[in-house]
Design an enzyme around this catalytic site. Structure first.
Site, PDB file in Angstrom:
ATOM      1  N   LYS A   1       0.839  -1.203   0.000  1.00 56.32           N
ATOM      2  CA  LYS A   1       0.000   0.000   0.000  1.00 56.32           C
ATOM      3  C   LYS A   1       0.875   1.254   0.000  1.00 56.32           C
ATOM      4  O   LYS A   1       2.080   1.164   0.256  1.00 56.32           O
ATOM      5  CB  LYS A   1      -0.931  -0.019   1.208  1.00 56.32           C
ATOM      6  CG  LYS A   1      -0.198   0.048   2.548  1.00 56.32           C
ATOM      7  CD  LYS A   1      -1.148  -0.207   3.717  1.00 56.32           C
ATOM      8  CE  LYS A   1      -0.415  -0.182   5.033  1.00 56.32           C
ATOM      9  NZ  LYS A   1      -1.274  -0.637   6.144  1.00 56.32           N
TER      10      LYS A   1
ATOM     11  N   TYR B   1      18.472  29.153   9.744  1.00 58.72           N
ATOM     12  CA  TYR B   1      17.334  29.955  10.188  1.00 58.72           C
ATOM     13  C   TYR B   1      17.181  29.895  11.700  1.00 58.72           C
ATOM     14  O   TYR B   1      17.274  28.815  12.303  1.00 58.72           O
ATOM     15  CB  TYR B   1      16.039  29.437   9.550  1.00 58.72           C
ATOM     16  CG  TYR B   1      15.920  29.758   8.077  1.00 58.72           C
ATOM     17  CD1 TYR B   1      15.923  31.069   7.617  1.00 58.72           C
ATOM     18  CD2 TYR B   1      15.775  28.729   7.147  1.00 58.72           C
ATOM     19  CE1 TYR B   1      15.802  31.350   6.258  1.00 58.72           C
ATOM     20  CE2 TYR B   1      15.648  29.002   5.797  1.00 58.72           C
ATOM     21  CZ  TYR B   1      15.668  30.321   5.365  1.00 58.72           C
ATOM     22  OH  TYR B   1      15.538  30.594   4.032  1.00 58.72           O
TER      23      TYR B   1
HETATM   24  C1  LIG Z   1      -0.616  -1.751   6.708  1.00 56.74           C
HETATM   25  C2  LIG Z   1      -1.223  -3.015   7.119  1.00 56.74           C
HETATM   26  C3  LIG Z   1      -0.410  -4.128   7.389  1.00 56.74           C
HETATM   27  C4  LIG Z   1       1.093  -4.066   7.393  1.00 56.74           C
HETATM   28  O1  LIG Z   1       1.529  -3.489   8.580  1.00 56.74           O
HETATM   29  P1  LIG Z   1       3.096  -3.343   8.946  1.00 56.74           P
HETATM   30  O2  LIG Z   1       3.079  -2.786  10.310  1.00 56.74           O
HETATM   31  O3  LIG Z   1       3.658  -2.375   7.945  1.00 56.74           O
HETATM   32  O4  LIG Z   1       3.695  -4.672   8.823  1.00 56.74           O
HETATM   33  C5  LIG Z   1      -1.043  -5.319   7.691  1.00 56.74           C
HETATM   34  N1  LIG Z   1      -2.400  -5.413   7.739  1.00 56.74           N
HETATM   35  C6  LIG Z   1      -3.190  -4.350   7.508  1.00 56.74           C
HETATM   36  C7  LIG Z   1      -4.669  -4.510   7.584  1.00 56.74           C
HETATM   37  C8  LIG Z   1      -2.647  -3.121   7.202  1.00 56.74           C
HETATM   38  O5  LIG Z   1      -3.436  -2.074   6.971  1.00 56.74           O
END
Ligand SMILES: *Cc1c(COP(=O)(O)O)cnc(C)c1O
Length: 364
Positions: A35, A256
């Site tokens: 994702k 800055y």
């Molecule tokens: C993002 C997600 C994962 C992966 O999580 P990590 O902490 O990056 O391993 C797994 N299951 C669901 C439903 C997620 O949304």
């Protein structure tokens, strides 16, 4: 010449981390979670390194489409399921498996015209209170889905809120197991923290695990454990170059707001990287960074396009020297992204995802 900042995606490291995850949950199949454009790496850039996974899990339908156009014909799971009716047509066309977490998604399915029944992952809210049917409502949702001609096999899913911390997963696992005891179907439970910390002790049972962050070389429970302790390798390196140096006298300040003042004469370097590249502005003086593979620290405020670095320990470095903001230097030294994230008060996930569009990504 383009501005010297560039990100590198390490294919060998992705492969290594995938193997590492498999070893931690040897009986489970692995959804590689891609994702958010593969946690900022770019789906196309990680595909080669992660194609040994059993499936890919993601959220956006256009990312699912991209996976198919890269030639992936195996399972793809939509972790949030569909957002409207039209998405179901795409699920049919691209053969996407999808999560069902609410009544509205069951309604949409029941109105969907399809020749091919869909593979569903029915999600339980076992305590996180984000997505899913509560244990009290889970069975009726399952029964309703099971009666739909649009539905093929139903698998069962839940997500842990505290796999990385002291609360752990035992209570959620107990609720999930008890509620689903006599239901058929495959189970999917663990994210990275869940599978690295809890799979080996048998605390979780899963036919499928869903690692994301571990595949990308960030520790899911930093600072309790770092990537070296988990035997994970960085997959994303952010590198640039020094474009200037300055010689400071005692009392001279930097950047800055003049938030850093030298107390002795010192040499500093200016790197072509700033918050417009996705480097967190919150990083204070002292945030770790590498110049020519040697660790040093940032000085003063991060500006939009530049950061000042302490060259006291980098006598041979100067204009044009390589700077590694996180990840691996070209000489192989490692600065885990988790250390930079910690300095900024955040997690590796956010830094990866925040890499800005003006930073080119190269696969190596
Ligand atoms: C993002 C997600 C994962 C992966 O999580 P990590 O902490 O990056 O391993 C797994 N299951 C669901 C439903 C997620 O949304």
């Amino acid at each position: 010449m383009p501005r010297p900042i560039q990100a590198f995606v390490h294919t060998d490291a992705l492969r290594h981390n995938l193997e590492r995850v498999r070893a931690a949950a040897p009986d489970a199949r692995v959804w590689a979670v891609v994702k958010a454009n593969a946690y900022g790496h770019g789906i196309a850039h990680v595909f080669e390194g992660l194609r040994g996974a059993d499936g890919f899990a993601l959220l956006d339908l256009d990312e699912a489409q991209r996976m198919r156009s890269l030639g992936w014909r195996g399972p793809i799971l939509l972790l949030e399921g569909v957002f409207d009716m039209r998405d179901l047509e795409l699920c049919s066309r691209l053969d996407l498996w999808h999560t069902v977490h609410c009544d509205e998604q069951v309604d949409m399915l029941s109105a969907h015209k399809t020749q091919v029944p869909h593979r569903i992952f029915l999600k339980m809210n076992s305590g996180m209170n984000r997505l899913g049917f509560t244990p009290a409502r889970f069975r009726s949702a399952w029964t309703r889905l099971n009666q739909l001609p649009q539905v093929d096999e139903i698998s069962l899913a839940t997500h842990f809120s505290d796999a990385d911390g002291p609360k752990g997963v035992a209570e959620q696992m107990r609720v999930f197991t008890k509620t689903t005891e006599d239901l058929p179907g495959e189970r999917t439970t663990c994210n990275s923290a869940g599978l690295l910390r809890h799979a080996s002790d048998g605390a979780v049972a899963a036919d499928w695990v869903r690692p994301g962050i571990a595949l990308y070389g960030s520790s899911p429970d930093f600072p309790e454990r770092n990537i070296a302790q988990w035997d994970l390798q960085p997959t994303l390196s952010l590198r640039s170059r020094l474009i200037a140096t300055q010689d400071l006298q005692a009392g001279d300040s930097v950047g800055y707001g003049s938030t850093f003042t030298a107390d002795t004469p010192m040499r500093i370097g200016i790197v072509a990287c700033g918050y417009a590249d996705g480097y967190p502005r919150h990083c204070p003086t002292g945030t770790p960074v590498m110049v020519d593979g040697v660790r040093t620290r940032t000085l003063g405020r991060v500006s939009m396009d530049m950061i000042a670095l302490d060259l006291t320990s980098c006598a041979d470095s100067g204009h044009g020297s390589e700077v590694t903001l996180w990840g691996k230097s070209s000489s192989g030294s490692v600065l885990p992204i988790d250390e930079v994230a910690q300095a900024a008060g955040t997690v590796g996930y956010e830094l990866m995802c925040a890499l800005s569009g003006r930073v080119g990504i190269t696969q190596d």
